[in-house]
Design a protein around this motif. Structure first.
Motif, PDB file in Angstrom:
ATOM      1  N   ASN B 165       5.720   7.363  -4.929  1.00 15.13           N
ATOM      2  CA  ASN B 165       5.747   5.969  -4.482  1.00 15.13           C
ATOM      3  C   ASN B 165       7.156   5.524  -4.108  1.00 15.13           C
ATOM      4  O   ASN B 165       7.355   4.819  -3.119  1.00 15.13           O
ATOM      5  CB  ASN B 165       5.149   5.069  -5.563  1.00 15.13           C
ATOM      6  CG  ASN B 165       3.618   5.113  -5.537  1.00 15.13           C
ATOM      7  OD1 ASN B 165       3.006   4.850  -4.514  1.00 15.13           O
ATOM      8  ND2 ASN B 165       3.020   5.483  -6.653  1.00 15.13           N
ATOM      9  N   GLU B 166       8.119   5.968  -4.882  1.00 17.33           N
ATOM     10  CA  GLU B 166       9.525   5.697  -4.589  1.00 17.33           C
ATOM     11  C   GLU B 166       9.927   6.301  -3.232  1.00 17.33           C
ATOM     12  O   GLU B 166      10.559   5.643  -2.400  1.00 17.33           O
ATOM     13  CB  GLU B 166      10.360   6.312  -5.731  1.00 17.33           C
ATOM     14  CG  GLU B 166      11.847   6.142  -5.636  1.00 17.33           C
ATOM     15  CD  GLU B 166      12.262   4.701  -5.765  1.00 17.33           C
ATOM     16  OE1 GLU B 166      11.586   3.949  -6.497  1.00 17.33           O
ATOM     17  OE2 GLU B 166      13.269   4.323  -5.099  1.00 17.33           O
ATOM     18  N   LYS B 169       8.466   4.526  -0.155  1.00 15.21           N
ATOM     19  CA  LYS B 169       9.247   3.328   0.193  1.00 15.21           C
ATOM     20  C   LYS B 169      10.427   3.701   1.079  1.00 15.21           C
ATOM     21  O   LYS B 169      10.666   3.079   2.111  1.00 15.21           O
ATOM     22  CB  LYS B 169       9.780   2.668  -1.092  1.00 15.21           C
ATOM     23  CG  LYS B 169       9.014   1.424  -1.507  1.00 15.21           C
ATOM     24  CD  LYS B 169       9.729   0.753  -2.672  1.00 15.21           C
ATOM     25  CE  LYS B 169       8.809   0.664  -3.869  1.00 15.21           C
ATOM     26  NZ  LYS B 169       9.512   0.399  -5.121  1.00 15.21           N
ATOM     27  N   ASP B 174       2.941   4.020   4.455  1.00 15.73           N
ATOM     28  CA  ASP B 174       1.908   3.603   3.514  1.00 15.73           C
ATOM     29  C   ASP B 174       1.267   4.877   2.969  1.00 15.73           C
ATOM     30  O   ASP B 174       0.682   5.660   3.723  1.00 15.73           O
ATOM     31  CB  ASP B 174       0.860   2.737   4.219  1.00 15.73           C
ATOM     32  CG  ASP B 174      -0.284   2.379   3.273  1.00 15.73           C
ATOM     33  OD1 ASP B 174      -0.114   1.448   2.483  1.00 15.73           O
ATOM     34  OD2 ASP B 174      -1.328   3.080   3.314  1.00 15.73           O
TER      35      ASP B 174
END
Lengths: 305, 305
Positions: B165-166, B169, B174
């Motif tokens: 997830n990091e 970003k 997405d």
């Protein structure tokens, strides 16, 4: 419970690395971990534990099947505990080459080409943002001094030196004076029989069919050790017969001047003469500037087999 | 020059880990390093490299004696390049169990029990305080999505999810929509002959004298793959004869619903029936919730040999 331990014939790095890993694991929330030793500690380690007021770990004889273990300062099963093949190895922290290492499960394995396991454990404290207490820092810097002979061994890296100085600050010791005192404590060989002396720290390799055994002891006076040369030679000759060794070298390392005198015996002892370009006289050979078996002795012997 | 590469039959983790390690080494000042691949890249990896505008690594056929190498995503010599036994292995970054690994020299070895090599490489960027560029972050998150099938594989850890997830970003993607698109790109099997299909990702183990081969392919439609079942069975039967295999399973994994249908052949195919408690019908067995060969297939097959 997770068992943490280093190699057989424990030295200061192996014992203190078990203790500092237990400390780190506990600070990370793993309360059910415990450091053990696989054999009698030496005089140097005894000095270190007493100096910093840390209790000696209990001895572990063997390990049950599927027990959770963390290995420090070794990976080779023959240097580890009985039953290690069937244990569940969770982690390995080590600074040696890797030798036929096998696990059934993925694990945490951290090795670095540095002089001492504690240098790597220091990095783990940093990475995990765990503060090092003065006593633990004292054990850690002691191991670096021990493994690098106060930074004089060719196995010593810049990282070992920087981290040792950092740890000495936390521990509140003067690295030079404490270091010499500690190394000298390890040179008290008065308790050992000749048989024990040649087994304090002894490693074997086979190269092109030649069985090479190199033992090493530290001293502040080579002369003192050589007073017992005749008895030591008898012990070595017995060992050679029993274990089918072709060349046995006992490195007597002068920790003050960073040289070694070696007693050399065996039917292939001429390998040492070729390797170091000197004659063996009275079963001895003087090795100027030689302090590391791993870097300065084993490789040249192997090249000459 | 230092050669960086992953395993044979490269997947997205192996290819992108070579590239992100080259990037990290260069940022740490080691300019003479280069990522290579040991074989043709797959459609999924092709999609990833194109998406982030990164050139495919060159192919390496063999390695000269004493060449400096860094291994990513593997450690077993049989999965590595020809000549690896005599190379100088400087570093290993991996998330697999360790299998008879041996080096002559101390090295840097970092393994962690996580779902993807890139998760470990992310930790190395952090430890060394090196910023990750968006393109490299894109490759890294792609590998985590690939190895964990978008976090659905039992090999996935909390750490993989957090780091993915990091990285998403930083890469500006997405993770859900990009991930599905990427995984679907990997399911385009139109270019492959049946012989190639069963060799895309195929691993063998021996257990109690039984030779077990398990191949795996990903698809968005098991039905579509099964249209070619007769031809695939012929290819598997040829492979069984040539390689003396007792049980061959081809896992056809539905990446949308996280199930697998397996084609099972061989003189010991009843092992699969015992292992999964179901009958093989029309040479097939449906395995609900099974997506990981390592965690959900090999162990139960081995238990039933």
């Amino acid at each position: 419970m997770t068992y943490i331990f280093g190699h057989k014939n424990p030295d200061t790095d192996t014992i203190t690395s078990s203790i500092s890993m237990e400390n780190l694991e506990k600070k990370l929330g793993n309360s059910d971990v415990k450091a053990f030793k696989l054999g009698k500690i030496n005089k140097e380690t005894e000095f270190v534990l007493k100096y910093f007021g840390i209790t000696e770990p209990e001895t572990l004889e063997k390990i049950e099947e599927k027990a959770d273990v963390i290995l420090v300062d070794h990976n080779t099963f023959s240097q580890s505990i009985q039953g290690i093949e069937k244990a569940n190895i969770l982690k390995v922290i080590d600074h040696h080459c890797i030798s036929e290492f096998t696990t059934k499960n993925p694990l945490f394995y951290l090795a670095m080409p540095v002089g001492c396991t504690q240098t790597i454990i220091y990095e783990l404290y940093k990475t995990n943002k765990v503060e090092i207490e003065p006593k633990i820092a004292g054990l850690m810097v002691s191991a670096i001094i021990s493994d690098t002979l106060l930074f004089k061994s060719p196995t010593c890296t810049q990282k070992d030196i920087e981290i040792a100085n950092e740890l000495a600050k936390i521990a509140g010791i003067d690295i030079e004076s404490y270091g010499m005192e500690m190394l000298k404590a390890g040179t008290d060989l008065s308790d050992f029989t000749p048989e024990e002396l040649i087994n304090i720290d002894s490693k074997k390799i086979e190269s092109n069919g030649v069985n090479i055994q190199v033992a090493q002891i530290n001293t502040a006076s080579i002369e003192d050790v050589l007073k017992g040369q005749a008895d030591i030679e008898n012990a070595i000759n017995d060992f050679i017969k029993k274990n089918n060794i072709n060349i046995f070298m006992l490195l007597i390392t002068d920790i003050i001047n960073s040289n070694s005198e070696a007693i050399v015996l065996g039917d292939k002892s001429e390998i040492a003469e070729k390797a170091f370009g000197k004659k063996i006289e009275e079963n001895r050979i003087f090795l100027e500037g030689v302090v590391s078996r791993k870097k300065q002795v084993f490789p040249v012997l192997m090249e000459n087999t």
